[in-house]
Motif scaffolding. Structure first.
Motif, PDB file in Angstrom:
ATOM      1  N   ARG A 105      13.756 -10.474  -2.704  1.00 53.19           N
ATOM      2  CA  ARG A 105      13.589  -9.505  -3.783  1.00 53.19           C
ATOM      3  C   ARG A 105      12.196  -8.900  -3.659  1.00 53.19           C
ATOM      4  NH1 ARG A 105      14.209 -10.481 -10.341  1.00 53.19           N
ATOM      5  NH2 ARG A 105      13.518  -8.397 -10.984  1.00 53.19           N
ATOM      6  N   ALA A 106      12.132  -7.578  -3.659  1.00 54.31           N
ATOM      7  CA  ALA A 106      10.859  -6.871  -3.546  1.00 54.31           C
ATOM      8  C   ALA A 106      10.504  -6.235  -4.880  1.00 54.31           C
ATOM      9  CB  ALA A 106      10.934  -5.805  -2.457  1.00 54.31           C
ATOM     10  N   GLU A 107       9.245  -6.363  -5.266  1.00 49.99           N
ATOM     11  CA  GLU A 107       8.751  -5.800  -6.525  1.00 49.99           C
ATOM     12  C   GLU A 107       7.374  -5.207  -6.294  1.00 49.99           C
ATOM     13  OE1 GLU A 107       9.757  -8.968  -9.832  1.00 49.99           O
ATOM     14  OE2 GLU A 107       9.577  -9.933  -7.870  1.00 49.99           O
ATOM     15  N   GLY A 108       7.020  -4.191  -7.073  1.00 44.08           N
ATOM     16  CA  GLY A 108       5.693  -3.616  -6.998  1.00 44.08           C
ATOM     17  C   GLY A 108       5.648  -2.373  -6.132  1.00 44.08           C
ATOM     18  N   PRO A 109       4.525  -1.641  -6.172  1.00 47.15           N
ATOM     19  CA  PRO A 109       4.402  -0.381  -5.432  1.00 47.15           C
ATOM     20  C   PRO A 109       4.466  -0.609  -3.920  1.00 47.15           C
ATOM     21  CG  PRO A 109       2.620  -0.654  -7.049  1.00 47.15           C
ATOM     22  CD  PRO A 109       3.315  -1.956  -6.945  1.00 47.15           C
ATOM     23  N   ALA A 110       5.200   0.253  -3.222  1.00 50.05           N
ATOM     24  CA  ALA A 110       5.317   0.131  -1.772  1.00 50.05           C
ATOM     25  C   ALA A 110       3.979   0.309  -1.075  1.00 50.05           C
ATOM     26  CB  ALA A 110       6.331   1.141  -1.247  1.00 50.05           C
ATOM     27  N   SER A 111       3.048   1.017  -1.721  1.00 52.53           N
ATOM     28  CA  SER A 111       1.741   1.277  -1.103  1.00 52.53           C
ATOM     29  C   SER A 111       0.734   0.156  -1.356  1.00 52.53           C
ATOM     30  CB  SER A 111       1.156   2.587  -1.632  1.00 52.53           C
ATOM     31  OG  SER A 111       0.959   2.507  -3.039  1.00 52.53           O
ATOM     32  N   ALA A 112       1.094  -0.809  -2.220  1.00 52.44           N
ATOM     33  CA  ALA A 112       0.168  -1.890  -2.566  1.00 52.44           C
ATOM     34  C   ALA A 112       0.116  -2.925  -1.443  1.00 52.44           C
ATOM     35  CB  ALA A 112       0.598  -2.548  -3.870  1.00 52.44           C
ATOM     36  N   PRO A 113      -0.943  -3.750  -1.395  1.00 51.25           N
ATOM     37  CA  PRO A 113      -1.019  -4.799  -0.365  1.00 51.25           C
ATOM     38  C   PRO A 113       0.168  -5.749  -0.480  1.00 51.25           C
ATOM     39  CG  PRO A 113      -3.118  -4.560  -1.504  1.00 51.25           C
ATOM     40  CD  PRO A 113      -2.129  -3.744  -2.269  1.00 51.25           C
ATOM     41  N   PRO A 114       0.822  -6.075   0.643  1.00 46.09           N
ATOM     42  CA  PRO A 114       2.002  -6.940   0.580  1.00 46.09           C
ATOM     43  C   PRO A 114       1.642  -8.400   0.359  1.00 46.09           C
ATOM     44  CG  PRO A 114       1.588  -6.246   2.837  1.00 46.09           C
ATOM     45  CD  PRO A 114       0.597  -5.521   1.986  1.00 46.09           C
ATOM     46  N   LEU A 115       2.485  -9.073  -0.406  1.00 44.47           N
ATOM     47  CA  LEU A 115       2.340 -10.497  -0.707  1.00 44.47           C
ATOM     48  C   LEU A 115       3.715 -11.133  -0.618  1.00 44.47           C
ATOM     49  CD1 LEU A 115       1.046 -13.082  -1.904  1.00 44.47           C
ATOM     50  CD2 LEU A 115       1.361 -12.071  -4.183  1.00 44.47           C
ATOM     51  N   LEU A 116       3.897 -12.102   0.276  1.00 51.28           N
ATOM     52  CA  LEU A 116       5.164 -12.808   0.410  1.00 51.28           C
ATOM     53  C   LEU A 116       5.072 -14.156  -0.289  1.00 51.28           C
ATOM     54  CD1 LEU A 116       5.578 -10.555   2.492  1.00 51.28           C
ATOM     55  CD2 LEU A 116       6.729 -12.219   3.967  1.00 51.28           C
ATOM     56  N   LEU A 117       6.133 -14.512  -1.021  1.00 51.81           N
ATOM     57  CA  LEU A 117       6.168 -15.740  -1.803  1.00 51.81           C
ATOM     58  C   LEU A 117       7.309 -16.621  -1.309  1.00 51.81           C
ATOM     59  CD1 LEU A 117       5.694 -14.284  -5.415  1.00 51.81           C
ATOM     60  CD2 LEU A 117       3.925 -15.158  -3.867  1.00 51.81           C
ATOM     61  N   GLY A 118       6.973 -17.867  -0.922  1.00 49.78           N
ATOM     62  CA  GLY A 118       7.969 -18.788  -0.398  1.00 49.78           C
ATOM     63  C   GLY A 118       8.365 -19.858  -1.389  1.00 49.78           C
ATOM     64  N   PRO A 119       9.632 -20.289  -1.391  1.00 49.37           N
ATOM     65  CA  PRO A 119      10.130 -21.282  -2.359  1.00 49.37           C
ATOM     66  C   PRO A 119      10.045 -22.702  -1.830  1.00 49.37           C
ATOM     67  CG  PRO A 119      11.953 -20.410  -1.110  1.00 49.37           C
ATOM     68  CD  PRO A 119      10.707 -19.765  -0.528  1.00 49.37           C
ATOM     69  N   SER A 120      10.347 -23.633  -2.703  1.00 50.43           N
ATOM     70  CA  SER A 120      10.427 -25.038  -2.311  1.00 50.43           C
ATOM     71  C   SER A 120      11.872 -25.381  -1.953  1.00 50.43           C
ATOM     72  CB  SER A 120       9.961 -25.937  -3.455  1.00 50.43           C
ATOM     73  OG  SER A 120      10.889 -25.872  -4.525  1.00 50.43           O
ATOM     74  N   LEU A 121      12.043 -26.508  -1.292  1.00 56.88           N
ATOM     75  CA  LEU A 121      13.376 -26.994  -0.961  1.00 56.88           C
ATOM     76  C   LEU A 121      14.194 -27.174  -2.241  1.00 56.88           C
ATOM     77  CD1 LEU A 121      15.351 -28.202   1.147  1.00 56.88           C
ATOM     78  CD2 LEU A 121      14.264 -30.420   0.731  1.00 56.88           C
ATOM     79  N   GLY A 122      15.422 -26.675  -2.224  1.00 53.63           N
ATOM     80  CA  GLY A 122      16.324 -26.853  -3.353  1.00 53.63           C
ATOM     81  C   GLY A 122      16.256 -25.761  -4.405  1.00 53.63           C
ATOM     82  N   THR A 123      15.289 -24.858  -4.311  1.00 53.42           N
ATOM     83  CA  THR A 123      15.178 -23.787  -5.301  1.00 53.42           C
ATOM     84  C   THR A 123      15.505 -22.447  -4.649  1.00 53.42           C
ATOM     85  OG1 THR A 123      12.844 -23.256  -4.909  1.00 53.42           O
ATOM     86  CG2 THR A 123      13.319 -25.071  -6.431  1.00 53.42           C
ATOM     87  N   SER A 124      15.483 -21.399  -5.451  1.00 53.19           N
ATOM     88  CA  SER A 124      15.627 -20.033  -4.955  1.00 53.19           C
ATOM     89  C   SER A 124      14.356 -19.269  -5.290  1.00 53.19           C
ATOM     90  CB  SER A 124      16.828 -19.351  -5.630  1.00 53.19           C
ATOM     91  OG  SER A 124      16.530 -19.101  -7.000  1.00 53.19           O
ATOM     92  N   TYR A 125      14.363 -17.967  -5.024  1.00 53.44           N
ATOM     93  CA  TYR A 125      13.174 -17.189  -5.371  1.00 53.44           C
ATOM     94  C   TYR A 125      12.963 -17.091  -6.878  1.00 53.44           C
ATOM     95  CZ  TYR A 125      16.155 -12.882  -5.723  1.00 53.44           C
ATOM     96  OH  TYR A 125      17.100 -11.933  -6.055  1.00 53.44           O
ATOM     97  N   ALA A 126      13.927 -17.593  -7.665  1.00 52.61           N
ATOM     98  CA  ALA A 126      13.734 -17.662  -9.122  1.00 52.61           C
ATOM     99  C   ALA A 126      12.572 -18.583  -9.491  1.00 52.61           C
ATOM    100  CB  ALA A 126      15.018 -18.132  -9.800  1.00 52.61           C
ATOM    101  N   LEU A 127      12.143 -19.431  -8.558  1.00 52.05           N
ATOM    102  CA  LEU A 127      10.974 -20.275  -8.796  1.00 52.05           C
ATOM    103  C   LEU A 127       9.763 -19.438  -9.213  1.00 52.05           C
ATOM    104  CD1 LEU A 127       9.365 -22.944  -8.559  1.00 52.05           C
ATOM    105  CD2 LEU A 127       9.186 -22.511  -6.095  1.00 52.05           C
ATOM    106  N   TRP A 128       9.706 -18.175  -8.770  1.00 51.68           N
ATOM    107  CA  TRP A 128       8.564 -17.302  -9.018  1.00 51.68           C
ATOM    108  C   TRP A 128       8.785 -16.334 -10.177  1.00 51.68           C
ATOM    109  CZ3 TRP A 128       4.062 -18.231  -6.647  1.00 51.68           C
ATOM    110  CH2 TRP A 128       4.077 -18.981  -5.461  1.00 51.68           C
ATOM    111  N   ASP A 129       9.852 -16.552 -10.960  1.00 48.37           N
ATOM    112  CA  ASP A 129      10.204 -15.590 -12.010  1.00 48.37           C
ATOM    113  C   ASP A 129       9.085 -15.318 -13.005  1.00 48.37           C
ATOM    114  OD1 ASP A 129      12.694 -14.981 -11.080  1.00 48.37           O
ATOM    115  OD2 ASP A 129      13.812 -16.140 -12.578  1.00 48.37           O
ATOM    116  N   LYS A 130       8.266 -16.330 -13.325  1.00 49.70           N
ATOM    117  CA  LYS A 130       7.226 -16.154 -14.330  1.00 49.70           C
ATOM    118  C   LYS A 130       5.881 -15.730 -13.736  1.00 49.70           C
ATOM    119  CE  LYS A 130       9.231 -19.424 -17.647  1.00 49.70           C
ATOM    120  NZ  LYS A 130       8.981 -20.655 -18.455  1.00 49.70           N
ATOM    121  N   VAL A 131       5.844 -15.551 -12.418  1.00 51.81           N
ATOM    122  CA  VAL A 131       4.591 -15.212 -11.746  1.00 51.81           C
ATOM    123  C   VAL A 131       4.691 -13.886 -11.002  1.00 51.81           C
ATOM    124  CG1 VAL A 131       2.940 -15.948  -9.974  1.00 51.81           C
ATOM    125  CG2 VAL A 131       3.942 -17.642 -11.523  1.00 51.81           C
ATOM    126  N   ALA A 132       5.800 -13.685 -10.286  1.00 50.49           N
ATOM    127  CA  ALA A 132       5.935 -12.506  -9.419  1.00 50.49           C
ATOM    128  C   ALA A 132       5.802 -11.178 -10.162  1.00 50.49           C
ATOM    129  CB  ALA A 132       7.266 -12.565  -8.668  1.00 50.49           C
TER     130      ALA A 132
END
Length: 378
Positions: free
Chosen positions: A9-36
């Protein structure tokens, strides 16, 4: 979804510096719902799912998988999105992926944050046993006990537990294989990207000592311990994780401001800062982060080379006021008046004689001022 790529899932301006967020075993990218969403105000945030988790295909990895295989999938995702260099933050297995990237692909990372993770995961045997159990019995039993492994007593996130239960057992077991084989302790001292370690003080899976071990070995690394957080700190203590990441990621802007001052001079930057208004503040931040913190800090080209390219581009677009500023910068970066003249003569061929004529006039004024200042000083 493309079957050969990790779901993301991509969020934020396309021109902004890219930041990739990785999950833990057993979770999905929803782990970052309150931060991303908060990070996406200033970054192009891309969070991804492990194979067989969330929306990612299970067949992306198989038995005997390694953390290097997962890192390869992350790089393939970044390539598909046109992202060359990126900041990276990951939790547990996602953090191990970040460490692998920092060791084996440092040119791809602008910074690294390793959260509730380790440079090793207590040896191969526990993970080999867990992989065998999951292949034999599935994930129901592990999912039932997930809150005790992931959170402090009394706290849970039902959606993440449901993600655990829904993960593909074979892909989950392959991720366990990757954790079993992972140990980068002897490579940590070679990491050179700016690195932040975040530990959950109540984390039984990767206790703070694991993060301290990395912080002690990686040159210049910073360590933050979060009270009241267990293994999935971004879900349990999102405000604390967000504060730590913002401070860490802001290093690009700080370094950008340092380079901006080195190239343009304190007087120019001070004037620009004095003229800053609430309306222009985000633009000034953008310049510091992107132009000076990302482009001018890239060691691929020298500052002399960057000055020559910049002079040419400014002539081509007729930005003569900025050209004068960058003639001064070029002198500061080591170009001689003759070299600046040669650059401008080149522009006469490719940008046109009238443009070069105006450029020579602007540059001559700057060089004359410099000469007069030198005479006065003498």
């Amino acid at each position: 979804m493309t079957e050969k790529l990790l779901n993301h899932r991509a969020e934020g301006p396309a021109s902004a510096p890219p930041l990739l967020l990785g999950p833990s075993l057993g979770t999905s990218y929803a782990l970052w719902d309150k931060v991303a969403p908060e990070l996406s105000i200033t970054h192009r945030v891309v969070r991804w799912d492990l194979p067989g988790h969330g929306g990612s295909a299970a067949g992306l990895i198989g038995p005997g998988a390694t953390v290097g295989d997962l890192a390869g999938l992350v790089l393939a995702l970044a390539d598909s999105l046109g992202i060359e260099r990126f900041a990276y933050a990951g939790v547990s297995l996602g953090g191990a992926v970040g460490l692998h990237l920092a060791v084996h692909h440092p040119q791809r990372l602008s910074s690294l944050a390793v959260i509730c993770s380790s440079a090793h995961f207590n040896g191969a045997r526990p993970w080999e046993e867990r992989a065998a159990l999951v292949r034999r019995e599935g994930l129901d039993g592990l999912a039932e006990n997930a809150p005790a492994r992931w959170f402090t007593p009394g706290f849970t996130v039902p959606g993440l537990v449901a993600d655990h239960r829904a993960a593909d057992p074979d892909a989950y077991a392959a991720c366990c294989d990757a954790l079993a084989a992972f140990d980068l302790r002897d490579r940590l001292a070679g990491i050179r990207v700016p690195t932040l370690l975040v530990a959950g003080r109540e984390d039984p899976a990767t206790p703070p000592a694991h993060l301290r071990e990395i912080a002690d070995a990686v040159p210049g690394a910073a360590l933050t311990e979060i009270p009241g957080a267990s293994h999935l700190a971004p879900a349990e203590r999102p405000e604390a994780v967000l504060a730590a990441l913002r401070a860490h990621l802001g290093g690009t802007a700080r370094r950008g401001m340092e380079v901006r001052r080195e190239v343009l001079g304190d007087a120019h930057v001070d004037r620009a800062q004095a003229r800053q208004t609430p309306f222009t503040a985000r633009f000034q931040d953008f310049i510091s982060r992107y132009a000076w913190g990302e482009i001018w800090t890239d060691p691929t080209l020298t500052r002399r080379e960057r000055s020559m390219i910049t002079l040419t581009a400014l002539v081509a677009h007729g930005h003569y006021e900025e050209l004068a500023m960058h003639v001064r910068a070029a002198r500061r970066n080591g170009l001689t008046p003759d070299e600046i003249g040669a650059v401008l003569l080149q522009t006469a061929v490719y940008c046109g004689v009238p443009a070069a004529n105006s450029a020579f006039a602007a540059a001559q004024r700057v060089l004359a001022e410099e000469s007069a200042d030198g005479s006065a000083a003498g």
